[in-house]
Design a protein around this motif. Structure first.
Motif, PDB file in Angstrom:
ATOM      1  N   ILE A   1       0.836  -1.209   0.000  1.00 56.27           N
ATOM      2  CA  ILE A   1       0.000   0.000   0.000  1.00 56.27           C
ATOM      3  C   ILE A   1       0.867   1.254   0.000  1.00 56.27           C
ATOM      4  CG2 ILE A   1      -1.945  -1.115   1.164  1.00 56.27           C
ATOM      5  CD1 ILE A   1      -1.058   0.598   3.683  1.00 56.27           C
TER       6      ILE A   1
ATOM      7  N   MET B   1      -0.544   5.616   6.946  1.00 56.78           N
ATOM      8  CA  MET B   1       0.591   4.688   6.913  1.00 56.78           C
ATOM      9  C   MET B   1       1.687   5.165   5.962  1.00 56.78           C
ATOM     10  SD  MET B   1      -0.750   0.823   7.246  1.00 56.78           S
ATOM     11  CE  MET B   1      -1.120   0.108   8.832  1.00 56.78           C
TER      12      MET B   1
ATOM     13  N   ARG C   1       5.844   3.875   6.278  1.00 59.87           N
ATOM     14  CA  ARG C   1       6.962   3.914   7.230  1.00 59.87           C
ATOM     15  C   ARG C   1       8.104   4.777   6.735  1.00 59.87           C
ATOM     16  NH1 ARG C   1       7.803  -2.347   8.325  1.00 59.87           N
ATOM     17  NH2 ARG C   1       7.075  -2.366   6.181  1.00 59.87           N
TER      18      ARG C   1
ATOM     19  N   GLU D   1       3.157   8.283   8.780  1.00 59.21           N
ATOM     20  CA  GLU D   1       3.687   7.540   9.933  1.00 59.21           C
ATOM     21  C   GLU D   1       5.196   7.767  10.096  1.00 59.21           C
ATOM     22  OE1 GLU D   1       3.096   3.557   8.785  1.00 59.21           O
ATOM     23  OE2 GLU D   1       3.517   2.724  10.762  1.00 59.21           O
TER      24      GLU D   1
HETATM   25  O1  LIG Z   1       0.926  -4.597   9.728  1.00 56.97           O
HETATM   26  P1  LIG Z   1       2.138  -4.165  10.471  1.00 56.97           P
HETATM   27  O2  LIG Z   1       3.113  -5.264  10.617  1.00 56.97           O
HETATM   28  O3  LIG Z   1       1.771  -3.466  11.705  1.00 56.97           O
HETATM   29  O4  LIG Z   1       2.905  -3.111   9.547  1.00 56.97           O
HETATM   30  C1  LIG Z   1       2.501  -1.796   9.345  1.00 56.97           C
HETATM   31  C2  LIG Z   1       3.301  -1.268   8.210  1.00 56.97           C
HETATM   32  O5  LIG Z   1       2.984  -1.935   7.012  1.00 56.97           O
HETATM   33  C3  LIG Z   1       2.643  -1.019   6.017  1.00 56.97           C
HETATM   34  O6  LIG Z   1       1.249  -0.941   5.980  1.00 56.97           O
HETATM   35  C4  LIG Z   1       3.096  -1.495   4.668  1.00 56.97           C
HETATM   36  O7  LIG Z   1       4.453  -1.481   4.595  1.00 56.97           O
HETATM   37  C5  LIG Z   1       3.274   0.282   6.476  1.00 56.97           C
HETATM   38  O8  LIG Z   1       2.734   1.432   5.925  1.00 56.97           O
HETATM   39  C6  LIG Z   1       3.095   0.187   7.953  1.00 56.97           C
HETATM   40  O9  LIG Z   1       4.066   0.925   8.618  1.00 56.97           O
END
Ligand SMILES: O=P(O)(O)OC[C@H]1O[C@](O)(CO)[C@@H](O)[C@@H]1O
Ligand SMILES: Nc1ncnc2c1ncn2[C@@H]1O[C@H](COP(=O)(O)OP(=O)(O)OP(=O)(O)O)[C@@H](O)[C@H]1O
Ligand SMILES: [Mg+2]
Length: 778
Positions: free
Chosen positions: A164, A207, A209, A263
């Motif tokens: 995403i 989201m 990262r 994020e």
């Molecule tokens: O589902 P998890 O392991 O909490 O990961 C969240 C991370 O995955 C993502 O949705 C996709 O990399 C990021 O945007 C987000 O930081």
């Protein structure tokens, strides 16, 4: 094996292509799995799925399973990934990868298609680089014999970017990013209403990262007041800067404030910027009643949007082609999309480029980070900056370069026309031009320009247009009427209100209007002004572009309708729905919707409908339903464009199917009609409308200060903006009218998507040998 030769399959065996999803799940991953599985089978290979990402590859055994044609039935409409995904610590280490290599050889997998984000593809690239060494080690350790590894000397690996975050370089969009953006926009639109009601501020965390794509695009599509993204941290005194901008918006009369925080947002020193820090500024400095909303995993959930279903299907099919065409010398590819074109890029380079962005951010070289993201990213950032903040004295043009720009909508409404107009208004104001709305199309201008108290020609203020990014319909009114109704009066009005440039947003009518005005330049000096058409129509039939804004919103509405019909059809068992789509004489939306829902067949005006075609399709339906003993859950959809045939209408086809079915199955029809114009524009239509709106105005601006004759002599003074293959272009109307337009059928002479119909047919089983297709396969 000589260089350049494709590796042979295991002796006496078909080639085995495995597909895997990895990293965070993303809507559309299922579409990719379906396409890889079915395309592999259609091409005479065996398809395998590796469950739970790299975890499954490392564990082997039952985690690697053969997939048959019917195993992926219904996948297109499901969110998440049905074959599971994981973040696998073992694969980071060489022993994990050694075990994975062993499992691949033991299962006889010749090729691996991996759908995942930057991390997953980095892992894939490492695996590829180490492959010969891993096999050598397995033989040395006695775990495998030299004979066992011999057919697997060359690891055939293909990447599909599914995430995403849209965090991978070398592609404009990752599978899932537009669905996620859709969920964000939907949520922000809801929050907008409550924020407006209470005059509140909202800080919304999205989201991403390490990547600000979701936050940036949410900012563009929802008209956020301020955004925070990792690639472009705000200045050191971001608190004052933000307070100044938001304060100004409030002074201009805005009742609500939206701030989007990625994020992974941080400041210039890489210190995290949190929603709470932003809230403090809004509360303490601006005294705004402020709330924080963290959207979280809602962003990853739900069904894939039309674009992701289409992208994943086309890319999955292309991945199989890439596998079959690969030779030992071919570098492992990643399947990408640039604007509108599916292309293969070297995986190694894509991974390297992506890693460089992270390194640039770590090194605080933000300019480089922006530069390393795709060119589109920087353009969207610039479009966001110019359309969001009111009053930017540094951008103002000198008075002699400022123009009075007419903005007009022509034709039927389409999602994104308001976003385009908002962008044009904001751009005009930032540069010192005067944006003037010409209400209700050319007929409005002809009949009502001098009405009192409100005429059809009115200046627009920043606040008027500020909230239009997310609005459906047409805020300034639209009409199909052409200027040819009364060129005299149109010329008179343009002169009277001193309109010096014209920005026309609309479908084939807007294109025809521009063509008419251009030709009438010799009779009316008022038309010797720069003009630009921004194609906007659900039908996507405007010459000079492969994409019209509004067509994505339409596809989303259409698949929602089709999904509902399919659900009804599969609940009732043994039922076929014949659904009539709009699109005029272009079969674009019917075909693309067909790809996105996995239609049984698609009837287009380009191909027409004949009795043989119907006979063959009814035979195919008969064969399919003949085996059904009530256990099947197939809901079949046939999509018929409204103009595909004047004889075989939707009702006629439905009746023929009913008659021929002889009670073995039933048929129903459905006509979504104007539902296809959608309600809220899709994020893709909003962001592209904004980008194209800004670009169009930048183009019109090039003519500021030129004489009427200079303008008239320049073919670029009358253009259509659009996407052609991998590029955004301005095409001179003169050329497009003469060489690219099928005036009779009101569509481009060459339609880029025609070849996609074969993929619809292949993946629905319409073109494969009947023995592959069983009872409930669609
Ligand atoms: O589902 P998890 O392991 O909490 O990961 C969240 C991370 O995955 C993502 O949705 C996709 O990399 C990021 O945007 C987000 O930081
Ligand atoms: N450098 C690497 N070496 C080996 N394997 C890796 C590497 N990076 C990632 N992987 C493998 O890929 C998996 C998924 O990576 P990651 O969690 O970064 O998700 P992603 O593919 O980037 O997707 P998203 O960011 O969308 O969640 C990891 O758990 C690991 O198994
Ligand atoms: Mg990632």
């Amino acid at each position: 094996m000589s260089a350049g030769e494709a590796p042979p399959p295991l002796p006496g065996k078909k080639r085995r292509i495995a597909v895997m999803t990895s990293g965070g799940d993303a809507p559309g991953m299922n579409g990719a799995v379906r396409a890889v599985v079915r395309m592999s089978i259609a091409k005479g290979c065996e398809a395998y799925a590796i469950y739970e990402g790299y975890d499954g590859l490392v564990k082997g055994g039952d985690m690697i399973k053969e997939m048959k044609w019917t195993d992926v039935r219904g996948y297109l409409g499901e969110g998440g990934t049905l074959i599971g995904t994981a973040r696998c610590a073992a694969f980071f280490e060489r022993p994990g990868r050694l075990q994975a290599a062993k499992n691949m050889v033991l299962k006889g997998i010749d090729a691996l298609v991996i759908c995942g984000g930057d991390g997953s593809l980095t892992g894939a690239d490492k695996f590829r680089a180490e492959w010969p060494g891993l096999l050598e080690e397995l033989v040395k350790n006695g775990e495998l014999s030299a004979e066992q590894i011999s057919p697997f000397k060359h690891l055939n690996i293909v990447g599909l970017v599914g995430s995403i975050d849209n965090d991978m370089s070398s592609t404009d969009a990752t599978i899932g990013c537009y669905s996620s953006l859709g969920r964000i926009c939907e949520s922000v639109d809801y929050i907008d209403a409550t924020a407006f009601s209470h005059q509140r501020a909202f800080v919304i965390e999205v989201m991403g990262r390490h990547c600000g794509w979701l936050a940036l695009m949410a900012g563009v599509s929802c008209g956020a007041d301020f955004i925070f993204i990792p690639e472009k941290p705000p200045s050191e005194n971001w608190r004052q800067e933000m307070a100044k901008i938001i304060g100004k918006h409030r002074k201009l009369g805005k009742r609500k404030t939206i701030v989007i925080v990625a994020e992974g947002a941080h400041d210039l020193n890489l210190e995290k910027i949190t929603p709470a820090m932003v809230k403090d500024v809004l509360c303490n400095d601006l005294h705004l009643d402020t709330r924080i909303t963290t959207l979280g995993h809602v962003q990853r959930g739900g069904q894939a949007c039309a674009y992701d279903r289409m992208l994943s299907t086309l890319q999955g099919a292309e991945a199989v082609n890439a596998v079959l065409e690969a030779t030992p010398d071919t570098p492992s590819p990643v399947i990408s999309i640039i604007e509108n074109k599916i292309v293969r890029k070297p995986l190694l380079e894509a991974v390297k480029l992506t890693q460089q962005v992270t390194e640039a951010i770590k090194a605080k070289d933000f300019e480089r980070a922006m530069h390393l993201r795709d060119a589109e990213f920087a353009e969207y950032y610039a479009a966001y900056m110019i359309t969001t903040s009111a009053e930017k004295p540094e951008l103002l043009l000198p008075p002699e370069k400022r123009m009075r720009v007419g903005l007009i909508h022509v034709g039927a409404p389409a999602g994104g026309v308001n976003a385009a107009t908002r962008a044009a208004v904001a751009y005009c104001l930032a540069r010192g031009h005067t944006p003037i709305a010409l209400h209700n199309g050319f007929p409005g201008l002809i009949r009502h320009h001098s009405d009192k108290p409100l005429g059809a020609v009115r200046e627009i203020s920043w606040l008027d247009a500020e909230s239009w990014a997310s609005k459906g319909g047409s805020e300034i009114g639209t009409n199909r009427g052409l200027p040819s109704e009364d060129y005299e009066t149109v010329a008179h009005v343009l002169e009277k209100y001193n309109i010096q440039a014209l920005f026309m947003v609309g479908g084939f009518e807007a294109f025809a209007a521009a063509a008419g005005l251009r030709k009438e330049r010799e009779n009316h000096r008022a038309f010797k002004i720069p003009m630009c058409v921004l194609p906007a129509t659900v039908s996507n039939n405007v010459p000079g572009t492969e994409y019209s804004i509004g067509s994505d919103t339409c596809l989303n509405a259409l698949i929602e309708f089709c999904d509902a019909c399919r659900q009804s059809a599969s609940s009732s068992r043994r039922r076929v729905f014949v659904i009539e789509t709009q699109g005029g004489y272009s079969g674009y939306i019917a075909t693309l919707a067909g790809l996105s829902i996995g239609a049984f067949s698609v009837y287009t005006p380009e191909e027409g409908i004949n009795i043989k075609m119907l006979d063959r399709d009814i035979d195919h339906l008969r064969e399919t339903f003949a085996k059904d003993r009530g256990q099947g859950r197939a809901g079949k959809i046939i999509l018929r464009n409204e103009k595909a045939s004047s004889t075989y209408t939707t009702e006629v086809i439905t009746s023929i199917i009913k008659e021929e079915a002889k009670g073995r199955f039933e048929a129903r029809s459905g006509i979504p009609g104007h539902f296809q114009q959608g309600t809220t524009p899709s994020p893709m239509d909003r962001v592209r409308a904004t980008r194209f709106g800004v670009k169009s105005l930048q183009h019109l601006e090039l003519f500021a200060g030129k004489t009427q004759d200079q303008i008239c002599d320049d073919p670029m003074s009358s253009t259509v903006i659009g996407i052609k293959g991998a590029k955004v272009t301005f095409s001179p109307m003169e050329l497009v009218e003469a060489h690219e337009t099928d005036w009779k059928e009101r569509r481009p002479k060459e339609e880029f998507w025609l070849g996609l119909k074969d993929i619809v047919d292949t993946l629905s089983g319409r073109m494969v040998k009947p023995q592959i297709v069983t009872d409930d396969d669609h």
